[in-house]
Design a protein around this motif. Structure first.
Motif, PDB file in Angstrom:
ATOM      1  N   HIS A   1       0.879  -1.171   0.000  1.00  0.00           N
ATOM      2  CA  HIS A   1       0.000   0.000   0.000  1.00  0.00           C
ATOM      3  C   HIS A   1       0.917   1.222   0.000  1.00  0.00           C
ATOM      4  O   HIS A   1       1.627   1.483   0.983  1.00  0.00           O
TER       5      HIS A   1
ATOM      6  N   ASP B   1       1.417   5.104  -0.107  1.00  0.00           N
ATOM      7  CA  ASP B   1       0.685   6.338   0.198  1.00  0.00           C
ATOM      8  C   ASP B   1       1.260   7.513  -0.577  1.00  0.00           C
ATOM      9  O   ASP B   1       2.429   7.873  -0.411  1.00  0.00           O
TER      10      ASP B   1
ATOM     11  N   HIS C   1      -2.476   4.703  -2.746  1.00  0.00           N
ATOM     12  CA  HIS C   1      -3.540   5.410  -2.036  1.00  0.00           C
ATOM     13  C   HIS C   1      -3.326   6.889  -2.328  1.00  0.00           C
ATOM     14  O   HIS C   1      -2.428   7.518  -1.760  1.00  0.00           O
TER      15      HIS C   1
ATOM     16  N   MET D   1      -3.845  10.381  -1.978  1.00  0.00           N
ATOM     17  CA  MET D   1      -4.358  11.462  -1.125  1.00  0.00           C
ATOM     18  C   MET D   1      -3.976  12.773  -1.786  1.00  0.00           C
ATOM     19  O   MET D   1      -3.070  13.496  -1.326  1.00  0.00           O
TER      20      MET D   1
ATOM     21  N   ASP E   1      -7.774   1.381   6.718  1.00  0.00           N
ATOM     22  CA  ASP E   1      -6.433   1.986   6.707  1.00  0.00           C
ATOM     23  C   ASP E   1      -6.351   3.058   7.772  1.00  0.00           C
ATOM     24  O   ASP E   1      -7.115   4.027   7.748  1.00  0.00           O
TER      25      ASP E   1
HETATM   26 FE   LIG Z   1      -3.009   4.820   3.169  1.00  0.00          FE
END
Ligand SMILES: [Fe+2]
Ligand SMILES: O=C(CO)[C@H](O)[C@H](O)COP(=O)(O)O
Length: 230
Positions: free
Chosen positions: A40, A42, A74, A76, A179
């Motif tokens: 994962h 980020d 992920h 963001m 998460d």
């Molecule tokens: Fe995350």
């Protein structure tokens, strides 16, 4: 359109956010060797969240070293539409973006698919489940954030579990990811609510025995999946 009919599988995806990023490849390979099902990754833009992390150039370098593992990013970021092609080109398998800053979610889901990646839709803690209902059939996975996105090592928000429960109740075959603050003390709540994709950062990264922590997280989730199936 995604059809959520596959048998549910537990998958553990460590977050590398709080790892020693000067050793990203070594740390990532170690997590995989210790039983991680996917990584994962980020990605933060300093705008959607008050922090910066890595972007597609780093993901691409990691992909050059790790050829086969499943990479989830992920995202963001305030403009997730902008990074679809660069991330696909970098070798990302699943592009998970937050729905909050996106005006037209369905065309973006299509764009991600057309670029050859699976679609994940992420919800911040303040975003209700009703905001994602209409998009579930266009996604491969829903991510329920259990901390305010931006930083690793925060406290797990148990009050997010009703969202997970609602999703599991209404979509028995859907991949549901949690998460933020997920570790040995909080995994039971996630598993019982119905999460099957588990992101865990500091709890795995800081563990003396990563393999044991990953195995224990998996055991808890698999036993909940099993209970639902009997
Ligand atoms: Fe995350
Ligand atoms: O998206 C994230 C933060 O925004 C991270 O994936 C998450 O925080 C994982 O780290 P930890 O398990 O330490 O909370």
């Amino acid at each position: 359109m995604a059809v959520h009919t596959k048998p549910l599988k537990c998958k553990i995806g460590p977050s590398i956010l709080n790892a020693d990023l000067s050793q990203l490849y070594v740390e990532s390979q170690r997590l995989l060797d210790n039983g991680a099902d996917y990584l994962h990754l980020d990605v933060m833009d300093g705008h959607f969240v008050p922090n910066l992390s890595i972007g597609h150039p780093v993901v691409k370098c990691l992909r050059n070293k790790i050829r086969t593992a499943f990479f989830e990013t992920h995202m963001m970021v305030s403009e997730p539409g902008k990074w679809v092609e660069p991330m696909a080109e970098a070798g990302v398998n699943q592009y998970t973006f937050h729905i909050e800053p996106v005006k037209d979610v369905i065309p973006l889901c299509r764009k991600v698919r057309e670029a050859g990646m699976q679609v994940g839709l992420a919800l911040k803690p303040g975003t209700g489940i009703e905001a994602v209902r209409q998009y579930i059939d266009h996604a491969d996975m829903i991510l329920i954030m259990t901390v305010e996105p931006g930083f690793g090592g925060q406290k797990f928000m148990g009050e997010m579990m009703p969202k997970v429960q609602w999703l599991r109740h209404n979509y028995p075959g859907l991949d549901i990811e949690v998460d933020g603050g997920v570790g040995l003390n909080t995994i039971t709540a996630c598993a019982e609510a119905g999460a099957n994709m588990i992101v865990s950062g500091t709890a795995i990264i800081n563990a003396n025995d990563q393999k044991a922590v990953i195995a224990s997280l998996r055991e808890t989730v698999e036993s909940s999946i099993h209970k639902c199936n009997v």
